[in-house]
Scaffold this motif. Sequence first.
Motif, PDB file in Angstrom:
ATOM      1  N   TRP A 212     -11.900   5.638  -1.570  1.00  0.00           N
ATOM      2  CA  TRP A 212     -11.210   4.985  -1.528  1.00  0.00           C
ATOM      3  C   TRP A 212      -9.685   5.675  -2.097  1.00  0.00           C
ATOM      4  O   TRP A 212      -9.619   6.430  -2.538  1.00  0.00           O
ATOM      5  N   GLY A 213      -8.384   4.232  -1.570  1.00  0.00           N
ATOM      6  CA  GLY A 213      -7.855   5.576  -1.861  1.00  0.00           C
ATOM      7  C   GLY A 213      -6.229   3.935  -1.450  1.00  0.00           C
ATOM      8  O   GLY A 213      -6.683   3.715  -0.225  1.00  0.00           O
ATOM      9  N   ALA A 214      -5.080   4.394  -2.513  1.00  0.00           N
ATOM     10  CA  ALA A 214      -4.635   3.410  -1.647  1.00  0.00           C
ATOM     11  C   ALA A 214      -2.314   4.100  -2.107  1.00  0.00           C
ATOM     12  O   ALA A 214      -2.753   5.242  -2.664  1.00  0.00           O
ATOM     13  N   SER A 215      -1.984   3.469  -0.777  1.00  0.00           N
ATOM     14  CA  SER A 215      -0.637   4.124  -1.593  1.00  0.00           C
ATOM     15  C   SER A 215       0.301   3.129  -1.032  1.00  0.00           C
ATOM     16  O   SER A 215      -0.121   2.091   0.005  1.00  0.00           O
ATOM     17  N   ASN A 216       1.586   3.693  -1.268  1.00  0.00           N
ATOM     18  CA  ASN A 216       3.048   2.437  -0.803  1.00  0.00           C
ATOM     19  C   ASN A 216       3.826   2.929  -0.510  1.00  0.00           C
ATOM     20  O   ASN A 216       4.853   3.679  -0.746  1.00  0.00           O
ATOM     21  N   ASP A 217       4.548   3.007   1.311  1.00  0.00           N
ATOM     22  CA  ASP A 217       5.699   3.296   1.741  1.00  0.00           C
ATOM     23  C   ASP A 217       6.658   3.451   0.747  1.00  0.00           C
ATOM     24  O   ASP A 217       7.833   4.041   0.625  1.00  0.00           O
ATOM     25  N   GLY A 218       6.625   2.053  -0.076  1.00  0.00           N
ATOM     26  CA  GLY A 218       8.337   2.043  -0.352  1.00  0.00           C
ATOM     27  C   GLY A 218       9.676   2.092   0.266  1.00  0.00           C
ATOM     28  O   GLY A 218      11.063   2.534   0.138  1.00  0.00           O
ATOM     29  N   THR A 219       9.469   1.948   1.627  1.00  0.00           N
ATOM     30  CA  THR A 219      10.112   1.722   2.513  1.00  0.00           C
ATOM     31  C   THR A 219      10.951   0.368   3.137  1.00  0.00           C
ATOM     32  O   THR A 219      11.889   0.094   3.279  1.00  0.00           O
ATOM     33  N   GLY A 220      10.444  -0.583   2.962  1.00  0.00           N
ATOM     34  CA  GLY A 220      11.346  -1.750   2.749  1.00  0.00           C
ATOM     35  C   GLY A 220       9.796  -2.896   2.477  1.00  0.00           C
ATOM     36  O   GLY A 220       8.941  -3.114   2.628  1.00  0.00           O
ATOM     37  N   PRO A 221      10.348  -4.686   2.033  1.00  0.00           N
ATOM     38  CA  PRO A 221       9.462  -5.609   2.626  1.00  0.00           C
ATOM     39  C   PRO A 221       8.609  -5.312   3.659  1.00  0.00           C
ATOM     40  O   PRO A 221       7.310  -7.050   3.251  1.00  0.00           O
TER      41      PRO A 221
END
Length: 367
Positions: A212-221
């Motif tokens: 399993w893996g997770a991330s966040n784009d951090g580009t907008g809501p």
Amino acid sequence: MGWTTALGDGLDEVWQHLGDGRSGIRPLPDDGPLPAPAAALLTDDGQDRTPTRRQVRLAVTTASAALRDAGCPAGDVDALVLGSSLGPHLDDAAETPPHALTAAVARQLGVARSVSVSTACSSGADAVLTGAALLTRGEAERCLCGGIDLLTAGKLLGHQALGTLSASGTVRPFDTGRDGTLFGEGAGFLLLETPAAAAARGARVLAELAGWGASNDGTGPTAPDETGAGAVLAVRHALARAGAGPGDIAVVNAHGTGTRANDTAEAACYGTVFGTAPHPVVFATKPALGHTLGATGALEAIALLLALRHGSVPPVLNTRAVMPELTVPLAAGAGRQVTGSLGISLTLGFGGFNTCLVLAAPEGSTA
């Protein structure tokens, strides 16, 4: 595992309907919360009209079905991990804390510990990821993990304002003419156990959560990173944890919302991850089950597990002209056979939440 969908609640029943190309998406009733083209609604027996009560009842019913399927009493479960995309909190007049829904479900089931997850459309997948973290850190031996969401006026209003809903009344994942998604209602739960705990009770093992893996784009809501870079990180983390490479993946259950931005990001992700490796078969269930928001990740993990079990995927409805950016084969219009034992389910949620689960079919399965 257990699920409740607009196509029914039996595991084999719903899988057969998906394979037959059936869809639970229907025009919304005239007396619905707001005008919209269509949605995949559950049957409402009128018992509970308040959003919170209806969601708790659905969660308890579906979670109980998963426990029956597992042959495990609720008292043997260490924690309930429940994901929902805002749940009923936009619509229920009662001032209750966000965790109240999960705590109420746990009480009714008889599970002592409960954990809430809310990461938009990745909530159901992140509930499974959170359960895996509790198990690997030795904080639990068994976690009941799942997601739930029902259509409410607040959610419908929000997505209408964002312009994410399909005007044509169809969900067309990865189609050149895609014009948006449609809501679905549903719930899905999986019982996650350590190998030792499963062996101790003689459990019937359906699959291994291999990575399993997770991330966040951090580009907008709301808007995803259309380069797919954040999703690539999630997939690569999951593959690394599983000790697998892109060429080992036989099947992908795609997020496949049918929105232009989301499908663009997802297609870019697959192009980067798989490149010239042997390509997996890709399928998507939202044209049949609707976009079930916080339940999506759990429902799609179950669908992936069934695909590995049966060695096949159902057709992707409505998609006729596949966008050229998607370089992996899509089961558009017809089901396909699957050869291999590893699959991934990818969810891309509002706020840039990307979650990838790697499931491995048990030895001796038809896959």
